[in-house]
Enzyme design. Structure first.
Site, PDB file in Angstrom:
ATOM      1  N   TYR A 189     -23.079  67.813 -18.171  1.00 20.26           N
ATOM      2  CA  TYR A 189     -23.004  66.907 -19.328  1.00 20.26           C
ATOM      3  C   TYR A 189     -21.526  66.575 -19.518  1.00 20.26           C
ATOM      4  CZ  TYR A 189     -27.739  68.396 -20.679  1.00 20.26           C
ATOM      5  OH  TYR A 189     -29.093  68.653 -20.711  1.00 20.26           O
ATOM      6  N   LYS A 217     -35.015  68.029 -25.294  1.00 19.82           N
ATOM      7  CA  LYS A 217     -35.909  68.760 -26.203  1.00 19.82           C
ATOM      8  C   LYS A 217     -37.293  68.123 -26.416  1.00 19.82           C
ATOM      9  CE  LYS A 217     -33.578  72.239 -26.866  1.00 19.82           C
ATOM     10  NZ  LYS A 217     -34.023  73.177 -25.870  1.00 19.82           N
ATOM     11  N   PRO A 242     -32.407  62.145 -26.111  1.00 21.87           N
ATOM     12  CA  PRO A 242     -32.732  63.056 -25.003  1.00 21.87           C
ATOM     13  C   PRO A 242     -31.639  64.053 -24.607  1.00 21.87           C
ATOM     14  CG  PRO A 242     -32.440  60.795 -24.220  1.00 21.87           C
ATOM     15  CD  PRO A 242     -32.402  60.740 -25.702  1.00 21.87           C
ATOM     16  N   TYR A 248     -30.361  75.633 -26.110  1.00 20.32           N
ATOM     17  CA  TYR A 248     -30.598  74.870 -24.884  1.00 20.32           C
ATOM     18  C   TYR A 248     -31.812  75.411 -24.127  1.00 20.32           C
ATOM     19  CZ  TYR A 248     -29.318  72.230 -20.676  1.00 20.32           C
ATOM     20  OH  TYR A 248     -29.313  71.364 -19.607  1.00 20.32           O
ATOM     21  N   HIS A 301     -32.654  77.081 -13.331  1.00 22.86           N
ATOM     22  CA  HIS A 301     -31.218  77.016 -13.595  1.00 22.86           C
ATOM     23  C   HIS A 301     -30.805  78.123 -14.571  1.00 22.86           C
ATOM     24  CE1 HIS A 301     -30.407  72.629 -12.295  1.00 22.86           C
ATOM     25  NE2 HIS A 301     -31.371  73.157 -11.600  1.00 22.86           N
TER      26      HIS A 301
HETATM   27  P1  FAD Z   1     -46.003  60.609 -24.521  1.00 22.92           P
HETATM   28  O1  FAD Z   1     -45.490  61.182 -23.253  1.00 22.92           O
HETATM   29  O2  FAD Z   1     -45.403  59.356 -25.024  1.00 22.92           O
HETATM   30  O3  FAD Z   1     -47.557  60.396 -24.326  1.00 22.92           O
HETATM   31  C1  FAD Z   1     -48.341  59.662 -25.255  1.00 22.92           C
HETATM   32  C2  FAD Z   1     -49.508  59.031 -24.515  1.00 22.92           C
HETATM   33  O4  FAD Z   1     -50.383  58.403 -25.470  1.00 22.92           O
HETATM   34  C3  FAD Z   1     -49.055  57.938 -23.565  1.00 22.92           C
HETATM   35  O5  FAD Z   1     -49.583  58.181 -22.288  1.00 22.92           O
HETATM   36  C4  FAD Z   1     -49.586  56.642 -24.199  1.00 22.92           C
HETATM   37  O6  FAD Z   1     -49.944  55.686 -23.221  1.00 22.92           O
HETATM   38  C5  FAD Z   1     -50.805  57.163 -24.942  1.00 22.92           C
HETATM   39  N1  FAD Z   1     -51.248  56.307 -26.065  1.00 22.92           N
HETATM   40  C6  FAD Z   1     -50.488  55.636 -26.955  1.00 22.92           C
HETATM   41  N2  FAD Z   1     -51.252  54.952 -27.839  1.00 22.92           N
HETATM   42  C7  FAD Z   1     -52.539  55.207 -27.482  1.00 22.92           C
HETATM   43  C8  FAD Z   1     -53.804  54.784 -27.989  1.00 22.92           C
HETATM   44  N3  FAD Z   1     -53.906  53.953 -29.045  1.00 22.92           N
HETATM   45  N4  FAD Z   1     -54.930  55.219 -27.374  1.00 22.92           N
HETATM   46  C9  FAD Z   1     -54.870  56.060 -26.300  1.00 22.92           C
HETATM   47  N5  FAD Z   1     -53.703  56.485 -25.782  1.00 22.92           N
HETATM   48  C10 FAD Z   1     -52.553  56.073 -26.365  1.00 22.92           C
HETATM   49  N6  FAD Z   1     -37.877  65.743 -23.107  1.00 22.92           N
HETATM   50  C11 FAD Z   1     -37.627  66.991 -22.650  1.00 22.92           C
HETATM   51  O7  FAD Z   1     -38.200  67.961 -23.162  1.00 22.92           O
HETATM   52  N7  FAD Z   1     -36.740  67.241 -21.627  1.00 22.92           N
HETATM   53  C12 FAD Z   1     -36.041  66.232 -21.044  1.00 22.92           C
HETATM   54  O8  FAD Z   1     -35.275  66.457 -20.097  1.00 22.92           O
HETATM   55  C13 FAD Z   1     -36.236  64.895 -21.558  1.00 22.92           C
HETATM   56  N8  FAD Z   1     -35.580  63.862 -21.014  1.00 22.92           N
HETATM   57  C14 FAD Z   1     -35.906  62.594 -21.392  1.00 22.92           C
HETATM   58  C15 FAD Z   1     -35.249  61.553 -20.771  1.00 22.92           C
HETATM   59  C16 FAD Z   1     -35.558  60.241 -21.131  1.00 22.92           C
HETATM   60  C17 FAD Z   1     -34.813  59.125 -20.474  1.00 22.92           C
HETATM   61  C18 FAD Z   1     -36.590  59.984 -22.091  1.00 22.92           C
HETATM   62  C19 FAD Z   1     -36.970  58.568 -22.445  1.00 22.92           C
HETATM   63  C20 FAD Z   1     -37.249  61.030 -22.711  1.00 22.92           C
HETATM   64  C21 FAD Z   1     -36.909  62.339 -22.383  1.00 22.92           C
HETATM   65  N9  FAD Z   1     -37.545  63.417 -22.981  1.00 22.92           N
HETATM   66  C22 FAD Z   1     -37.226  64.692 -22.591  1.00 22.92           C
HETATM   67  C23 FAD Z   1     -38.583  63.213 -24.000  1.00 22.92           C
HETATM   68  C24 FAD Z   1     -40.013  63.304 -23.454  1.00 22.92           C
HETATM   69  O9  FAD Z   1     -40.175  62.416 -22.359  1.00 22.92           O
HETATM   70  C25 FAD Z   1     -41.036  63.006 -24.557  1.00 22.92           C
HETATM   71  O10 FAD Z   1     -40.698  63.763 -25.689  1.00 22.92           O
HETATM   72  C26 FAD Z   1     -42.474  63.333 -24.099  1.00 22.92           C
HETATM   73  O11 FAD Z   1     -42.970  62.317 -23.275  1.00 22.92           O
HETATM   74  C27 FAD Z   1     -43.420  63.496 -25.305  1.00 22.92           C
HETATM   75  O12 FAD Z   1     -44.720  63.730 -24.851  1.00 22.92           O
HETATM   76  P2  FAD Z   1     -45.979  63.253 -25.705  1.00 22.92           P
HETATM   77  O13 FAD Z   1     -47.167  63.719 -24.933  1.00 22.92           O
HETATM   78  O14 FAD Z   1     -45.823  63.639 -27.117  1.00 22.92           O
HETATM   79  O15 FAD Z   1     -45.903  61.659 -25.710  1.00 22.92           O
HETATM   80  C1  DHB Z   2     -32.816  65.541 -17.943  1.00 21.38           C
HETATM   81  C2  DHB Z   2     -32.908  64.790 -19.081  1.00 21.38           C
HETATM   82  C3  DHB Z   2     -32.217  65.191 -20.204  1.00 21.38           C
HETATM   83  O1  DHB Z   2     -32.306  64.474 -21.339  1.00 21.38           O
HETATM   84  C4  DHB Z   2     -31.439  66.318 -20.189  1.00 21.38           C
HETATM   85  O2  DHB Z   2     -30.755  66.665 -21.299  1.00 21.38           O
HETATM   86  C5  DHB Z   2     -31.355  67.073 -19.051  1.00 21.38           C
HETATM   87  C6  DHB Z   2     -32.048  66.677 -17.907  1.00 21.38           C
HETATM   88  C7  DHB Z   2     -33.542  65.095 -16.717  1.00 21.38           C
HETATM   89  O3  DHB Z   2     -34.226  64.085 -16.782  1.00 21.38           O
HETATM   90  O4  DHB Z   2     -33.434  65.773 -15.685  1.00 21.38           O
END
Ligand code: FAD
Ligand code: DHB
Length: 396
Positions: free
Chosen positions: A204, A299, A295, A387, A75
């Site tokens: 948005y 980020k 979200p 962004y 995009h």
């Molecule tokens: P996680 O993905 O949470 O992974 C952590 C892992 O550790 C999990 O698999 C968990 O099961 C495991 N774990 C936990 N405790 C233990 C334990 N004791 N032993 C072993 N394993 C364990 N971010 C973006 O950049 N762009 C987006 O568009 C965006 N949109 C989002 C939309 C929504 C609706 C949501 C909810 C989040 C969004 N995010 C977005 C945020 C993004 O999903 C998270 O920031 C991302 O998952 C972080 O990754 P992580 O690996 O740090 O943690």
């Molecule tokens: C998506 C999620 C977001 O939080 C965002 O700002 C843009 C896109 C997505 O899930 O596609």
């Protein structure tokens, strides 16, 4: 009792843990990952979709972006809508060609998991870490359970990539960090639907009924989000109501939202949280383990991958040159980007969500910001460069 020896013990197979493992391997540093949940659960968990240029570049350099490059959607701009008026911010143009890619987080997780296991590396599913021990010395251990057995990973460093509810942050000495937290008085209801996207670029929207976001996953799957009350229940949101609200909130003259069968619904409370120190001895927190952003603006995953970069820099300097200074500054370096992302996510959230009555002082400030984006290239560029994500060379 299982006993595993490795250089870096990684807790969590989300985007942070998997990216870290691959990057360390590329640098000749061994690691092992343990994951609490099953493979099916992790690969089906629907979350992010927006990948910054930095994140895509890293995955590409690690040879992990073949499917992302084929199936991801590049995009170059984004639509912003306020009270039904829609404008486009051409972020590619404003940032010298930087852009974002839409590709589901669970697809990233699948690609990285497949590649890790195909290379014969260790990733144990349904293996929760139960204790992190001796990380103030130079021989920490991670205790876990797997298939009814106790296990121990002996390692040089522990990377807690275990998300917001993980063990890593809870294991940090209580007096080693300060906590910052804001909870917003609303949540998102996110859906996936089998219908072609109604817009090629994301939208948005602020509307007097609340925020809405149009995103996508492919030519046949749309991803949409809508602001709801914190205590909303799924039964209050039948499909027709969701589509009606989305149509109103995203609406602009001459445009229509396509509807289709919804196959996923989930609620996410909006929250900002972080701690001001992400390391203690040889324990390092990475990604959501140390910080959460609302979200809006996408980020979270990107910040997790940026943390990974800083940790890899530190570990490479340590193993390659015996230099610990980069590792010692891990938190300090990562926190600069984290603060920036906290500010940007808060900006996007408060700009587009309804938190006060339509026409109130808060509303007028929101509208003043939107109107300024329309006329000021400088202001639009500020939004655009945050962004797409600030380059590591300029900002780390
Ligand atoms: P996680 O993905 O949470 O992974 C952590 C892992 O550790 C999990 O698999 C968990 O099961 C495991 N774990 C936990 N405790 C233990 C334990 N004791 N032993 C072993 N394993 C364990 N971010 C973006 O950049 N762009 C987006 O568009 C965006 N949109 C989002 C939309 C929504 C609706 C949501 C909810 C989040 C969004 N995010 C977005 C945020 C993004 O999903 C998270 O920031 C991302 O998952 C972080 O990754 P992580 O690996 O740090 O943690
Ligand atoms: C998506 C999620 C977001 O939080 C965002 O700002 C843009 C896109 C997505 O899930 O596609």
């Amino acid at each position: 009792m299982k006993h595993i020896r490795t250089q870096v013990g990684i807790i969590g197979a989300g985007p942070a843990g998997l990216t870290l493992a691959h990057w360390l391997k590329q640098q000749g540093i061994s690691s092992v990952i343990i994951e609490h949940r099953s493979r099916e659960y992790v690969e089906a968990r629907v979350r992010a979709g927006l990948l910054e240029q930095n994140t895509v570049d890293i995955l590409e350099r690690l040879g992990l972006a073949d499917r992302l490059k084929k199936e991801g959607k590049l995009h170059h701009g984004v639509y912003l809508s306020f009270d039904g008026e829609r404008i486009r911010v051409p972020f590619g143009e404003l940032t010298g060609g930087r852009n974002i890619t839409i590709y589901g987080q669970q697809e990233v997780v699948k690609d990285l998991t497949n590649a890790w296991l195909a290379a014969g590396e260790t990733l144990l599913f349904e293996a929760p870490a139960t204790q992190i021990v001796d990380f103030e010395g130079d021989a920490p251990t991670i205790h876990f359970t797997h298939e009814g057995e106790e296990g121990i990973i002996s390692c040089d460093f522990v990377a807690a990539c275990d998300g917001f509810h993980g063990l890593g942050r809870k294991s940090m000495p209580k007096d080693s960090f300060k906590e910052f937290s804001v909870t917003y008085p609303y949540a998102w209801l996110g859906i996936l639907a089998n219908v072609a996207p109604s817009s090629e670029e994301l939208i948005y929207a602020y509307h007097e009924r609340g925020f809405a976001l149009h995103s996508l996953r492919s030519d046949t799957v749309s991803r949409l989000y809508i602001q709801v009350d914190l205590d909303e229940k799924e039964e209050n949101w039948p499909d027709e109501r969701i589509w009606d609200e989305l149509s109103i909130r995203l609406g602009t003259p001459g445009w229509e939202l396509k509807r289709g069968p919804i196959f996923e619904k989930s609620f996410t409370p909006m929250r900002s949280y972080f701690i001001d120190n992400m390391q203690s001895g040889r324990l390092f927190l990475v990604g959501d383990a140390a910080h959460i952003v609302p979200p809006t603006g996408g980020k979270g995953l990107n910040l997790a991958v940026a943390d990974v970069k800083h940790l890899v820099d530190g570990l490479v300097a340590f193993y390659g040159k015996g230099d610990q200074t980069v590792l010692d500054k891990y938190s300090e370096t990562a926190l600069k980007r984290i603060w920036r992302a906290q500010d940007f996510s808060n900006f996007m959230t408060t700009l587009f969500h309804k938190s006060d009555t339509h026409g109130s002082f808060t509303y007028q400030l929101q509208k003043a910001k939107f109107d300024y984006i329309k006329i000021s290239k400088a202001y639009a560029t500020t939004l655009a460069e945050n962004y797409v994500g600030l380059p590591f060379e300029q900002f780390s």
